[in-house]
Design an enzyme around this catalytic site. Structure first.
Site, PDB file in Angstrom:
ATOM      1  CB  SER A 220      41.908   4.393  40.412  1.00 38.88           C
ATOM      2  OG  SER A 220      43.182   3.823  40.277  1.00 38.88           O
ATOM      3  CG  ASP A 336      44.104   1.683  47.792  1.00 38.43           C
ATOM      4  OD1 ASP A 336      44.707   0.810  47.141  1.00 38.43           O
ATOM      5  OD2 ASP A 336      43.580   2.685  47.274  1.00 38.43           O
ATOM      6  CG  HIS A 367      42.355   0.850  44.277  1.00 41.48           C
ATOM      7  ND1 HIS A 367      42.934   2.043  44.642  1.00 41.48           N
ATOM      8  CD2 HIS A 367      42.196   0.906  42.927  1.00 41.48           C
ATOM      9  CE1 HIS A 367      43.138   2.782  43.559  1.00 41.48           C
ATOM     10  NE2 HIS A 367      42.688   2.117  42.519  1.00 41.48           N
TER      11      HIS A 367
END
Length: 537
Positions: A220, A336, A367
Site C-alpha cells: 500500500s 483491490d 488489497h
C-alpha cells in the site's frame, strides 16, 4: 627407553598440533550466505534473534520541509546479524519505509469530506482535522521483514517518512520529499556520510556493514514509496517489490474528471490522508498544516471540478519514471478496490518499455498480498547478491488463477497474455431491460435513456429485470470458460440534463451471486467512473 619415550612424545605433540590446527581452522570459518537453486537459504549462524544487532540513527536529506532552516533528517532503524560486527561481514539490505510506523489519527465523525454535492459545486462543509499521538519506543521502528530475511543473510532497514514518527520534515502525500527521503537513506547505505547518531548532533555513523546493494518492498503506502525512490534513479537501489502501490494520487482520489474515493473510505482525500499520518514533532505541525495541508493541498486538490492539474501531475510517478534503474517485481490483487490494479499495470508496462527486468504477480484477492516468498527470494537473491539464477528469463507475468495455490501461480509470457486478442462489442437496443452485446455494429444505433438515482445499489440494478435507473447489456450465455486479460475500454456518446454527471460503467458476471461464500470477484470484474464532459471531448 629414552629414544622410545622421545618418539612417543613427538607423536603426541604432533597429534596435539594437528588437533589445534583443525580447531583453529573451524573457529576461523566465518558465517556467510548460502544459496541453493537460486535462492538465499536460512543460515543457522544468522538465525540467532537474541544476537541480532539493532540500532537507530538519523539520515540527513537534501530538503527542509518543516521550515526550521535546517535539512530534515529521517529516523532509521537497522537490524543485522552480529557477524556484521564481529567478523566484518558485509551484506545487502532490504529496506522498507512508511508513514504509518508511529501511529495514525482516528476517523471521528467529520474526518471525511461530505460526498453529497454535485461536480462543479463547492463542497458543502469543511471537515475536522484529527491529530496523531505518536506511538512506539526507540530504537525499534518496525519488526516487519526481519524474521524472514535476516536469517537468510540480509540486513533489514526501516525508516519513518518525513513528518512522521521521529523523522523531521512535513508529510506531503506524494510530494517530492517522499521520493528524496528514501533516496537519502539508500545513499547512506551505499557509503555516503550523511548518517548521524542523533537528530540534531554532528556525530556521524557509517553503514560499514552494507554492500551498498539495496532492495525495497512494502504494501500500500509502503509499496508506493519504493516506486517513489526508484524514480530518483538512485544508484544503490537494485530491485523493488511494491505490493498494491498507489502510483498516482489522481487515479487514487479522482477518475476522468470526477472526485472519487478509494474503496471503503467514503469521503477520503489527499488532505485527509495527510492528517491521518502526521505523527511528527508536535512543535512543527503548525507550520506543516499551514504550508502543506492548508496551502499547497487546499489550492491544488480541487474538490470542485475533479480535473487533472499540476498538483496531481506532481504526484504521479509515471511522469517521473525516466531515471528509474531498479529491477521491478510488482504484486496486486485483481479485486483491490482500494488501490485499483491499474496502478501497478501502468508502472509495469512503462518499466518494461524501458528494458528493465520486470515481473508482475496478480492474485484474486483484495488489497495487499505479496508475491510467493520463493519469487521474492529469487528476485532479491539475483539483484542484491548478484547470483545468476535466471530470473530475468522466467515468464514476466504470474497469475494466481481461481484454483491456484498461492505458492504456485500460473505463468504467462507477459501481461496482457500475448495469446489474447481484442474483442470489440457493440450495444444493442433495450438496455432498460436487457440489451444485447453484439459482435457486429448495428446499422442504426438506438438512443437509450436512464434516470440516475443514488438510492439504488449497483447489485440491485444488476439483478433487476427492468429499471429506468440503469442500462444493462448482456452477452449470450457463455458455454465455455473465457479468460479475460488486459484492460476493458468503453466508448459512448451521451447527453445529460445536468452540467456534469458521475457516469459509471460496471463489467459484471450474471446471474448475480449472493449468499455465504460469495466473493466480490464472483460478480464485479471491474468498473470505471468519468465526467461525461471528458467523454464527449
Amino acid at each position: 627407553m629414552t629414544n622410545l619415550y622421545l618418539k612417543t612424545n613427538k607423536a603426541i605433540l604432533l597429534s596435539l598440533f594437528l588437533f589445534l590446527s583443525l580447531f583453529s581452522a573451524i573457529a576461523q570459518e566465518k558465517a556467510k550466505p548460502v544459496f541453493k537453486d537460486g535462492e538465499a537459504q536460512i543460515v543457522p549462524a544468522f538465525d540467532t534473534p537474541d544476537k541480532w544487532i539493532r540500532h537507530d540513527l538519523w539520515v540527513e536529506t537534501t530538503f527542509d520541509t518543516d521550515g526550521d532552516g535546517k535539512l530534515d533528517r529521517m529516523h532509521v532503524s537497522v537490524t543485522r546479524p552480529f557477524q556484521t560486527e564481529t567478523e566484518g561481514l558485509k551484506l545487502p539490505v532490504i529496506y522498507e519505509t512508511s508513514p504509518y510506523y508511529a501511529g495514525t489519527a482516528g476517523t471521528a465523525p467529520g474526518t471525511f469530506w461530505d460526498v453529497k454535492h454535485e461536480v462543479g459545486e463547492k463542497p458543502p462543509i469543511a471537515r475536522i482535522h484529527p491529530t496523531v499521538t505518536r506511538t512506539g519506543t526507540r530504537p525499534i521502528i518496525s519488526n516487519s521483514l526481519i524474521r524472514e530475511w535476516v536469517r537468510r543473510g540480509f540486513i533489514i532497514v526501516h525508516s519513518s517518512s518525513p513528518g512522521t514518527g521521529l523523522s523531521q520534515g512535513s508529510p506531503t502525500v506524494g510530494g517530492i520529499n517522499e521520493s528524496l527521503a528514501p533516496k537519502a537513506v539508500i545513499e547512506w547505505l551505499s557509503g555516503k556520510a550523511n548518517g548521524y547518531t542523533t537528530p540534531d548532533g554532528n556525530e556521524k555513523v557509517m553503514a560499514y556493514w552494507s554492500t551498498g546493494s539495496v532492495g525495497m518492498t512494502g504494501t500500500s503506502y509502503n509499496g508506493t514509496l519504493p516506486v517513489a525512490a526508484a524514480t530518483t534513479g538512485v544508484e544503490g537501489l537494485k530491485a523493488i517489490i511494491p505490493v498494491a502501490p498507489n502510483t498516482s494520487y489522481y487515479h487514487y482520489y479522482r477518475s476522468n474528471g470526477l472526485i472519487r474515493n478509494p474503496g471503503g473510505y467514503l469521503g477520503e482525500d489527499v488532505d485527509v490522508l495527510y492528517d491521518y499520518i502526521h505523527s511528527g514533532a508536535e512543535d512543527k505541525r503548525a507550520y506543516a498544516d499551514k504550508t502543506i495541508r492548508d496551502g499547497e493541498m487546499a489550492k491544488g486538490m480541487d474538490r470542485v471540478t475533479g480535473d487533472y492539474n499540476d498538483f496531481w501531475a506532481g504526484r504521479d510517478y509515471l511522469n517521473a519514471i525516466k531515471p528509474m534503474k531498479a529491477a521491478l517485481l510488482m504484486s496486486h490483487g485483481f479485486n483491490d478496490w482500494n488501490v485499483m490494479p491499474e496502478h501497478s499495470y501502468r508502472i509495469y508496462k512503462a518499466a518494461e518499455a524501458k528494458g528493465l527486468p520486470v515481473q508482475i504477480y496478480y492474485h484474486q484477492g483484495g488489497h495487499g498480498g505479496p508475491p510467493p516468498i520463493k519469487m521474492m527470494n529469487r528476485w532479491f537473491t539475483r539483484f542484491l547478491f548478484g547470483i545468476e539464477n535466471g530470473v530475468e528469463k522466467e515468464p514476466k507475468a504470474w497469475d494466481r488463477r481461481e484454483k491456484d495455490q498461492n505458492a504456485n501461480p500460473t505463468p504467462y509470457a507477459d501481461y496482457p497474455n500475448p495469446e489474447a486478442s481484442d474483442v470489440k462489442l457493440y450495444l444493442g437496443a433495450g438496455g432498460a431491460s436487457k440489451g444485447q452485446l453484439l459482435t457486429a455494429k448495428p446499422e442504426k444505433q438506438a438512443t437509450e435513456k436512464l434516470v440516475d438515482d443514488v438510492a439504488f445499489s449497483g447489485s440491485d440494478l444488476a439483478k433487476a429485470e427492468k429499471s429506468e435507473h440503469r442500462l444493462l447489456y448482456i452477452s449470450p450465455v457463455l458455454k465455455e470458460a473465457v479468460h479475460l486479460s488486459g484492460l476493458a475500454q468503453v466508448t459512448v456518446k451521451l447527453a445529460s440534463s445536468k452540467p456534469a454527471t458521475n457516469f459509471s460503467v460496471w463489467l459484471v458476471a450474471l446471474p448475480w451471486s449472493e449468499g455465504t461464500g460469495t466473493k466480490l470477484m464472483d460478480n464485479v470484474m471491474t468498473r470505471g467512473w468519468a465526467d461525461h464532459r471528458i467523454i464527449n471531448h
